[in-house]
Motif scaffolding. Structure first.
Motif, short mmCIF file in Angstrom:
data_model
loop_
_atom_site.label_atom_id
_atom_site.label_comp_id
_atom_site.label_asym_id
_atom_site.label_seq_id
_atom_site.Cartn_x
_atom_site.Cartn_y
_atom_site.Cartn_z
N TRP A 107 0.84 -1.20 0.00
CA TRP A 107 0.00 0.00 0.00
C TRP A 107 0.88 1.25 0.00
N ALA A 114 -6.27 0.03 -4.28
CA ALA A 114 -7.21 -0.78 -3.49
C ALA A 114 -7.52 -2.10 -4.19
N VAL A 142 -14.56 1.93 -6.32
CA VAL A 142 -13.79 3.14 -6.06
C VAL A 142 -14.11 4.21 -7.10
N LEU A 181 -17.12 5.56 -2.13
CA LEU A 181 -16.31 4.74 -1.24
C LEU A 181 -14.83 4.75 -1.67
N LYS A 182 -14.00 5.39 -0.87
CA LYS A 182 -12.57 5.43 -1.18
C LYS A 182 -11.80 4.99 0.05
N ILE A 183 -10.62 4.38 -0.15
CA ILE A 183 -9.79 4.09 1.02
C ILE A 183 -8.94 5.31 1.32
N ARG A 184 -8.40 5.36 2.56
CA ARG A 184 -7.63 6.55 2.91
C ARG A 184 -6.32 6.62 2.13
N ARG A 200 -12.42 1.95 6.35
CA ARG A 200 -12.93 2.15 4.99
C ARG A 200 -12.40 1.06 4.06
N PHE A 201 -11.15 0.69 4.28
CA PHE A 201 -10.58 -0.40 3.48
C PHE A 201 -11.33 -1.70 3.76
#
Lengths: 177, 170
Positions: free
Chosen positions: A105, A111, A164, A169-172, B138-139
């Motif tokens: 990551w 993601a 995404v 909805l997104k990851i940090r 969130r992941f």
């Protein structure tokens, strides 16, 4: 050897289920349970030992930095395939694989690739197949489950990339290394 | 020793020779340290997990299994098995013995595939202990959404492969 907290949880669960067994079935139930557990242990030990050594030997071939460079956002279908392959080959429990996911990551994997990696590691991981599934479930079952699950990590990665793009909805942001 | 164990030890020998040739004794020692680290973390947990699974086997209502997860339960059995798999506690040392018991008590092969896939994808303890702290919630949410259909899909694929085998070989 140090006894960790988690070990006590396992001891507690074993004692509690043993006590439940005694209460419901009496000493004969506990004896049957002990005998079954002993048989299972003898059955899996030779394969478990070999599996752990294979895991350690595979680690000697994995070059983490090079893997991370190939899994970025624009890696497309190929990146998902590579991530699945890497997850499939990553040995060890979550204590070994999640540090690697984190490293990927930080190194710029997106993601979709990360989710393909985790899904492959948990669903079609060779190490788990060899150490646990073959001895317990037998070769026929293990191979059936392996082959039907083979395309699923890539599918999960594709769905994640779509989510995404198409939803909020997104990851940090990946932390700086 | 079973044939599978013999094959595995053959692979160990082969790989050890390859690592030894490429990285010498340092590589072999590294591999040994990794294996030993995992083995020592299992030394207490594995026997305890096997005991717990065996005791639970004695008292679980296994005669129900064939009715709700048998080969004839079809899609709903597969969906139910996926959910049950997600609820199986702990690591492989506990869930594989339990899956074996459920299978031997009359669950269908496709349903058992879905059960193990459900456990692989949803494993609660792994999510709480590793995934959420390292990757953020969130992941976790994104991963669950992306993979929640996979166990059912694995079960359905297994059922169709088994069906195909029956047509071809019976």
């Amino acid at each position: 050897m140090k006894i960790k907290k988690a070990d006590w949880v396992f001891v507690g669960v074993a004692l509690a289920s043993g006590a439940a067994c005694w209460t419901l079935l009496g000493p004969s139930g506990v004896r049957a349970g002990l005998r079954d557990a002993g048989d299972l242990l003898l059955m899996i030990l030779p394969q478990l030992g070999a599996g752990l050594l294979i895991g350690g030997l595979v680690q000697q071939f994995v070059d983490r930095e090079r893997v991370a460079a190939m899994l970025g956002q624009n890696s497309g279908f190929r990146g998902l395939g590579l991530a699945s392959m890497a997850g499939m080959l990553t040995p060890g429990g979550p204590f070994a694989s999640f540090p690697l996911v984190y490293a990927l990551w930080v190194a710029g994997a997106d993601a979709g690739a990360l989710i393909a990696f985790i899904t492959a590691w948990s669903l079609i991981g060779i190490n788990r197949l060899v150490i646990w599934e073959l001895p317990f479930m037998g070769a026929d079952f293990a191979l059936l489950r392996f082959f039907v699950s083979l395309p699923l990590p890539i599918l999960a990665g594709l769905i994640a990339r779509w989510l995404v793009q198409a939803t909020p909805l997104k990851i940090r942001e990946a932390p700086r290394s | 020793m079973t044939p599978v164990a013999l094959i595995l030890w053959g692979i160990v020998t082969l790989m050890a020779a390859m690592v030894g040739a490429r990285k010498g004794t340092a590589g072999l020692r590294g591999a040994g340290v990794f294996a030993w680290g995992q083995a020592s973390s299992l030394a207490i947990r594995l026997p305890m997990a096997l005991l717990a699974a065996s005791f639970l086997t004695q008292i679980l209502p296994t005669d129900m299994v064939a009715d709700v997860l048998g080969p004839e339960t079809g899609l709903w059995g597969i969906v139910l098995a996926s959910v049950v798999g997600g609820l199986l506690p702990g690591g492989p040392m506990l869930s594989f013995p339990l899956a074996l018991v459920i299978w031997q008590s009359g669950a269908g092969e496709a349903q058992t595939v879905a059960l193990l896939a459900g456990w692989s994808v949803f494993a609660m303890h792994r999510m709480l202990a590793f995934e959420a702290p390292m990757m953020g919630w969130r992941f976790v949410a994104l991963r669950l959404l992306s993979s929640c259909a996979l166990p059912v899909l694995a079960g359905l694929l297994a059922a169709s492969v088994l069906g195909l085998f029956e047509i071809l070989f019976l």
